[in-house]
Write an enzyme that holds these catalytic residues in place. Structure first.
Site, PDB file in Angstrom:
ATOM      1  N   GLY A  75      42.181 -12.121 -25.231  1.00 45.99           N
ATOM      2  CA  GLY A  75      43.388 -12.914 -25.028  1.00 45.99           C
ATOM      3  C   GLY A  75      44.563 -12.082 -24.566  1.00 45.99           C
ATOM      4  O   GLY A  75      45.195 -12.379 -23.545  1.00 45.99           O
ATOM      5  N   GLY A  96      38.142 -14.062 -28.676  1.00 49.51           N
ATOM      6  CA  GLY A  96      37.100 -13.847 -29.682  1.00 49.51           C
ATOM      7  C   GLY A  96      35.726 -14.297 -29.211  1.00 49.51           C
ATOM      8  O   GLY A  96      34.717 -13.644 -29.484  1.00 49.51           O
ATOM      9  N   LYS A 154      42.773  -3.970 -33.173  1.00 42.66           N
ATOM     10  CA  LYS A 154      41.923  -3.967 -34.367  1.00 42.66           C
ATOM     11  C   LYS A 154      40.517  -3.493 -34.068  1.00 42.66           C
ATOM     12  O   LYS A 154      39.746  -4.149 -33.405  1.00 42.66           O
ATOM     13  CB  LYS A 154      41.873  -5.378 -34.962  1.00 42.66           C
ATOM     14  CG  LYS A 154      43.057  -5.665 -35.834  1.00 42.66           C
ATOM     15  CD  LYS A 154      42.681  -6.699 -36.899  1.00 42.66           C
ATOM     16  CE  LYS A 154      43.857  -7.565 -37.265  1.00 42.66           C
ATOM     17  NZ  LYS A 154      44.008  -8.727 -36.366  1.00 42.66           N
ATOM     18  N   ARG A 167      44.592 -21.706 -18.672  1.00 37.89           N
ATOM     19  CA  ARG A 167      43.551 -22.422 -19.412  1.00 37.89           C
ATOM     20  C   ARG A 167      43.424 -23.868 -18.959  1.00 37.89           C
ATOM     21  O   ARG A 167      42.340 -24.438 -18.997  1.00 37.89           O
ATOM     22  CB  ARG A 167      43.831 -22.347 -20.906  1.00 37.89           C
ATOM     23  CG  ARG A 167      43.502 -20.962 -21.433  1.00 37.89           C
ATOM     24  CD  ARG A 167      43.570 -20.906 -22.920  1.00 37.89           C
ATOM     25  NE  ARG A 167      42.981 -19.663 -23.386  1.00 37.89           N
ATOM     26  CZ  ARG A 167      43.165 -19.168 -24.604  1.00 37.89           C
ATOM     27  NH1 ARG A 167      43.905 -19.830 -25.467  1.00 37.89           N
ATOM     28  NH2 ARG A 167      42.601 -18.045 -24.952  1.00 37.89           N
TER      29      ARG A 167
HETATM   30  P1  ADP Z   1      42.644  -8.559 -26.878  1.00 36.83           P
HETATM   31  O1  ADP Z   1      43.382  -9.769 -27.369  1.00 36.83           O
HETATM   32  O2  ADP Z   1      42.692  -8.409 -25.404  1.00 36.83           O
HETATM   33  O3  ADP Z   1      41.247  -8.491 -27.433  1.00 36.83           O
HETATM   34  P2  ADP Z   1      43.727  -6.946 -28.964  1.00 36.83           P
HETATM   35  O4  ADP Z   1      44.200  -8.176 -29.653  1.00 36.83           O
HETATM   36  O5  ADP Z   1      42.630  -6.184 -29.559  1.00 36.83           O
HETATM   37  O6  ADP Z   1      43.386  -7.278 -27.437  1.00 36.83           O
HETATM   38  O7  ADP Z   1      44.909  -5.906 -28.828  1.00 36.83           O
HETATM   39  C1  ADP Z   1      46.153  -6.216 -28.283  1.00 36.83           C
HETATM   40  C2  ADP Z   1      47.250  -5.558 -29.049  1.00 36.83           C
HETATM   41  O8  ADP Z   1      47.015  -4.182 -29.198  1.00 36.83           O
HETATM   42  C3  ADP Z   1      48.573  -5.698 -28.343  1.00 36.83           C
HETATM   43  O9  ADP Z   1      49.461  -6.382 -29.193  1.00 36.83           O
HETATM   44  C4  ADP Z   1      49.001  -4.255 -28.144  1.00 36.83           C
HETATM   45  O10 ADP Z   1      50.372  -4.051 -28.299  1.00 36.83           O
HETATM   46  C5  ADP Z   1      48.244  -3.541 -29.239  1.00 36.83           C
HETATM   47  N1  ADP Z   1      48.156  -2.098 -29.005  1.00 36.83           N
HETATM   48  C6  ADP Z   1      47.526  -1.455 -28.011  1.00 36.83           C
HETATM   49  N2  ADP Z   1      47.707  -0.129 -28.095  1.00 36.83           N
HETATM   50  C7  ADP Z   1      48.475   0.092 -29.187  1.00 36.83           C
HETATM   51  C8  ADP Z   1      48.993   1.246 -29.834  1.00 36.83           C
HETATM   52  N3  ADP Z   1      48.790   2.466 -29.326  1.00 36.83           N
HETATM   53  N4  ADP Z   1      49.726   1.086 -30.933  1.00 36.83           N
HETATM   54  C9  ADP Z   1      49.958  -0.136 -31.436  1.00 36.83           C
HETATM   55  N5  ADP Z   1      49.483  -1.270 -30.897  1.00 36.83           N
HETATM   56  C10 ADP Z   1      48.755  -1.162 -29.779  1.00 36.83           C
HETATM   57 MG    MG Z   2      44.263 -10.224 -29.261  1.00 37.96          MG
END
Ligand code: ADP
Ligand code: MG
Length: 394
Positions: free
Chosen positions: A351, A375, A198, A37
């Site tokens: 992120g 986000g 989520k 960053r």
């Molecule tokens: P980003 O920040 O890239 O948008 P998210 O915050 O939506 O991604 O998701 C990241 C999280 O999702 C990580 O902490 C990862 O461990 C979790 N995750 C992915 N697959 C699973 C799963 N099958 N069960 C539990 N957690 C998961």
């Molecule tokens: Mg995330």
């Protein structure tokens, strides 16, 4: 309407308030673990210096929630920036007030000041008018390059942009161009890969791209919610049962062409997360009640990679598994490898996604664009108006 950028800005001798996103991660020893960053802000800083500006940097770090938190001071960020710029940075212990004003008044062309963590003031996140004024008096022009916070209507992004003569920095310009291209004229076939935790954060994008994308490859925790909504048992896995209706609605849109919307056909499961736990690969119909799905399985990976290889444009958000643990990184690593090996336009947002990809040893050059906004990039792609950007158009 075009974005007003610093290309056209006469910055000679001007005091530029430059909002950046230096919200970097730290390791357990308290050292910066990824300086991406900070590096991403360098082109804007360099260009403004070339133009003869005086630069006053504003950033937040972590969530101090309106109080001074010693560990969240920006001193280490300043040191890192000094190393990258090979130039002294004057780090102040405050972000507004008399002492700051004094330091700013003494600045020469080409000098850089870094204000203290702006979120030490609760007024920042409240977009407080008086606080905005206190910041605004420090500069002649406002430049926003903090793409990662542009979805928030905070004082140092939206607030300043609203009342000052304001411009977008080069990072915001790069992000907006890359993401707009995805939304407006992606080369086909266009594949959207979605994982992560989520589903609420992801539905907006999925819905927005239903007509635009040719393939949807779903993994991570959010796949469990889709599977469960279809009546497939996901055992003890992360699953948002209250989102079943919206998940079903999305899947229904693909009733006539289910080959466009893919869910995992197999999974790596374990009883609990961990580095040394016993794992098993099962077909998706055979996840037992005591098991948790922690990654997509090898058959799923194969199918997804086939589609990736045939794609011309890819947007990926959200890890395919619980990547905090090595046994569940395979899906994410293999998908990243397949993308890196294609010549397609590839954009990665989120992120956690960008962090894990770097952690697995991939580099920026292997993808067309890795977004610095979690986000912010998701909201941008959902078609929402981002307050921090809104004030930079026209
Ligand atoms: P980003 O920040 O890239 O948008 P998210 O915050 O939506 O991604 O998701 C990241 C999280 O999702 C990580 O902490 C990862 O461990 C979790 N995750 C992915 N697959 C699973 C799963 N099958 N069960 C539990 N957690 C998961
Ligand atoms: Mg995330």
């Amino acid at each position: 309407m075009p974005l007003r950028t610093i290309h056209d800005l006469n910055a000679k001798g001007k005091r530029i308030l430059l909002r950046v996103d230096f919200n970097v991660p730290f390791d357990t020893e308290g050292e910066i673990s990824d300086d991406t960053r900070i590096r991403e802000a360098l082109p804007t800083i360099q260009l403004l210096l070339q133009k003869g500006a005086k630069i006053i940097l504003i950033s937040h770090l972590g969530r101090p929630e309106g109080k001074v938190v010693e560990e969240l001071r920006l001193d280490k960020v300043a040191k890192c920036l000094e190393m990258l710029m090979r130039k002294p940075i004057k780090k102040l212990n405050e972000s507004i007030g008399e002492e700051v004003q004094k330091q700013v008044d003494q600045m020469q062309e080409g000098e850089i000041i870094l204000l203290e963590n702006i979120r030490f003031h609760a007024e920042e996140e409240k977009n407080d008018p008086r606080f905005i004024q206190q910041l605004a008096v420090l500069g002649d022009i406002f430049v926003n390059d903090g793409f990662g916070v542009s979805h928030r209507a905070h004082a140092s992004s939206y607030g300043l942009g609203n009342i000052m003569s304001s411009y977008a920095g080069l990072l915001i310009e790069k992000e907006v161009n890359a993401l707009t291209k995805l939304m407006e004229n992606p080369e086909k076939p266009f594949t959207l890969i979605m994982g992560g935790a989520k589903i609420k954060d992801k539905l907006g994008i999925l819905e927005k791209f239903i007509e635009k994308a040719d393939f949807f490859l779903i993994g991570g925790g959010i796949a469990n919610t889709f599977l469960s909504a279809k009546g497939i048992k996901v055992g003890n896995s992360l699953c948002e049962k209250d989102m079943a209706d919206r998940a079903q609605e999305i899947e229904k849109k693909f009733e006539k062409n289910p080959e466009k919307f893919l869910l995992p056909v197999d999974a790596t499961v374990a009883k609990e997360p961990g580095e040394t736990v016993e794992t098993q690969v099962v077909t998706i119909e055979n996840v037992t009640d005591d098991m948790k799905i922690f990654d997509i399985g090898p058959q799923t990976i194969e199918k997804y990679c086939e589609i990736i290889r045939a794609s011309k444009t890819i947007f990926w958000n959200g890890p395919m598994g619980l990547t905090e643990f090595t046994p569940f990184q395979n899906g994410t690593r293999d998908i990243a490898t397949a993308i890196a090996q294609t010549a397609c336009t590839s954009v990665i947002g989120g992120g956690d996604s960008s962090e894990i990809i770097k952690h697995l040893g991939f580099t920026d050059e292997q993808f067309s664009h890795i977004s610095t906004g979690g986000g912010a990039s998701l909201e941008f792609l959902s078609g929402k108006e981002l307050p921090g950007l809104k004030v930079l158009y026209g």
